[in-house]
Every structure is written in C-alpha cells, then in structure tokens.
Write an enzyme that holds these catalytic residues in place. Structure first.
Site, PDB file in Angstrom:
ATOM      1  N   TYR A   1       0.935  -1.389  -0.056  1.00  0.00           N
ATOM      2  CA  TYR A   1       0.027   0.045  -0.178  1.00  0.00           C
ATOM      3  C   TYR A   1       0.828   0.906  -0.112  1.00  0.00           C
ATOM      4  O   TYR A   1       0.389   2.258  -0.516  1.00  0.00           O
ATOM      5  CB  TYR A   1      -1.067  -0.047   0.985  1.00  0.00           C
TER       6      TYR A   1
ATOM      7  N   LYS B   1       6.213   4.398   4.879  1.00  0.00           N
ATOM      8  CA  LYS B   1       6.284   3.226   3.953  1.00  0.00           C
ATOM      9  C   LYS B   1       7.034   3.542   3.057  1.00  0.00           C
ATOM     10  O   LYS B   1       7.822   2.650   2.168  1.00  0.00           O
ATOM     11  CB  LYS B   1       5.424   1.798   4.061  1.00  0.00           C
TER      12      LYS B   1
END
Ligand code: COA
Length: 281
Positions: free
Chosen positions: A158, A173
């Site tokens: 994601y 991330k």
C-alpha cells in the site's frame, strides 16, 4: 541441542548461508521479525533482536537455548537517534561488526485519516520512517568502514497502491521505499546492498488484531488474493532471507513484492468470466 526441523523460512537456503555473520533484526521478537530471526539463526547467523518491549524477547531466547542458536536481545526504541547511535556503538564493540541490518520494527492500526491524531501520526512515522533512517545511518557507517553489509527494509504494497485506514503507515513505508532506492545507489560503492520486501497481508497475531479484527474480514481479504490465501509469516521471511543471501548478490535497490498477486488490482471481470463473454463488434 534440539533435533527439531529447521524453521520453514530457512528451507530454501544451504545450512551455512549466514555462518560468521551478525544480524540485527528490529522488532525481531514477534511476527515476521521473529520468523526472520529464527531463519537467520538456523542458517548460522548470530542474531541480535532489538525491541522496545523486552517482554518480546523471552520466547525467542528460550528457543535459542534449546536449539543452540546464537541469539541476543537488546532493548531499543528506534525512534530515539541517541539510543540507536549508542546501540550501534555497543554492538560493534561487542561483536566486531553487524553485517545484516533488518529494519522491521513497525507500528500500525486502522484509523480513518480525518480521525488520526498528530501523536498517532508521529508515533508511526517515528518508528517506521525515522527509525529506519537512524538504524541505517548508524549501522551503515560501520558497514561503510568495513566495505560490506546489507540492509533489508520491510515495506508494504500500500506504499504505492494506497489503502483506506493506513495513511500513517502507507506514507511512512513510501518514504522507506524511497530510502531503500536512494541508499542502494549511494552505498553500492561501499559494497552495501539495500533492498526491501513488500508483503501483502500475511497472517500473524499482530496483523489479525490490528488489520482484520472483525469476523469475516480475513475471509473477504483472502477472496481478493489471486493465489487464494494469505501468506504465512514464515513464508514471507523465507523471501526476506533470499534477498539477504548470496543467492541475490547482484540485486540492490529492489523491492520484492510477496502478496500472492493482491496488488495487481482487479480487472473488469473475475478470472474465467472474461472467457465466457462473447466479444461484440
Ligand atoms: N487507533 C487510533 N489511534 C491510536 C491507536 C489506534 N488503534 N493506537 C494508538 N493510537 C494513538 C494514541 O491514541 C496516541 O494518540 P493520542 O495521544 O493523540 O490519543 C498515539 O497513537 C500514540 O499512542 P501510544 O500508545 O502512546 O504510542 P506508542 O508510540 O507507545 O504506540 C503504536 C503506538 C502504534 C506503535 C502501538 O500501537 C504499538 O506498539 N503497536 C505494536 C506494533 C505494531 O503495531 N506492529 C504492526 C503490526 S501490523
């Protein structure tokens, strides 16, 4: 010494793959981190598990004693740059070198972006993005001096697909992915490889509690995965070990997606259905 079989994560690599190497696994006492720790230790590495919560150390230290693995534990909050610097100095002093840094520590929970507090945002960004940088910087310095080393970062698909409820984690991330590629280009000349693994949702207690807490959520998720199931943490750890092993020595700056095809997206028709539709025109 135990005669229990090798952990599943280690089954694809030769027994002495990491012999003589020292690995640091942040968040290495639970979930995916734990499976990487077990896999690395069973393949000969000396592993240091770093966690904020020392309660996460007991089970792996017990298993290490039983199996004859070389595992140590340190208490560390990766959000604190001074603590990370001190930890790197102490471990380099004690072990002589840290060859493999696995930035796995994370914080995550589902929360709509409009309700996410500043402290919650900071907390997840602090662990995932800042923590990965602080560990890479301080452990990277001694890798640079030695002219060898490897860093593996755990990201998530994601980071580029987006997903509702995880704006904090996805943003962090995505930063770690950019960091992976940037450090790979900066540090290749020092003999350092930097890679990432992006697991899709895989089964672990932490993930189950935080990401599919309600009945039916896991089944709904599995029905979306082209390969028809969630991975296990051991299985994802096996792919991580491959990227740390000499089997991938010409790979750097790569992000290996381990998600059963989930992030490939859904098309206009379900599999098989498109073949039944007559093409008109
Ligand atoms: N939903 C919404 N907000 C949450 C939350 C949740 N489930 N969990 C924590 N927060 C918020 C807190 O309310 C707090 O914000 P506030 O003070 O404005 O209310 C902020 O996040 C910090 O929480 P706190 O518990 O004080 O911080 P922490 O830094 O000690 O821990 C986490 C936060 C996210 C790291 C914690 O959930 C944790 O330790 N998780 C375990 C590791 C993990 O999540 N691994 C990933 C598995 S998929």
């Amino acid at each position: 010494m135990s005669d229990r079989p090798r952990p599943a994560a280690a089954r694809w690599l030769p027994e002495c793959t990491f012999e003589g190497q020292v690995a640091l696994v942040t968040g290495g006492g639970t979930g995916l981190g734990l499976e990487m720790t077990r896999g690395l230790a069973s393949l000969g590495a000396e592993v240091i598990v770093a966690s904020r919560n020392p309660a996460h150390h007991g089970a792996i230290l017990d298993e290490a004693r039983e199996r004859g693995w070389k595992i140590h534990a340190v208490e560390l909050d990766v959000r604190e740059p001074i603590a990370v610097e001190r930890c790197a100095a102490e471990l380099n002093e004690r072990f002589g070198h840290v060859d493999l840094l696995i930035n796995n520590a994370a914080g995550n929970f589902l929360c709509p972006a409009e309700r996410l507090s500043s402290r919650a945002w900071r907390s997840v960004l602090g662990i995932v993005l800042d923590g990965t940088f602080y560990c890479s910087r301080y452990f990277g310095r001694s890798m640079i001096e030695r002219g060898r080393g490897q860093i593996l970062n755990i990201v998530a698909t994601y980071a580029w697909t987006g997903m509702p409820g995880v704006v904090h984690s996805a943003s962090a991330k995505a930063g770690v992915l950019a960091m992976t590629r940037t450090l790979a280009t900066e540090w290749a000349r020092f003999g350092i490889r930097v890679n990432a693994v992006a697991p899709g949702p895989f089964h672990s207690e932490g993930a189950a509690e935080r990401l599919w807490p309600e009945p039916g959520m896991r089944e709904r998720l599995e029905s979306q995965v082209p390969l028809g199931r969630l991975a296990s943490a051991e299985e994802v750890a096996g792919h991580c070990l491959y990227l740390l092993s000499p089997a991938s020595e010409y790979i750097t700056g790569e992000c290996l997606v381990v998600d059963g095809g989930l992030s490939l997206g859904r098309n206009m028709w379900a599999p098989g259905e498109s073949r039944r539709k007559p093409v008109v025109g």
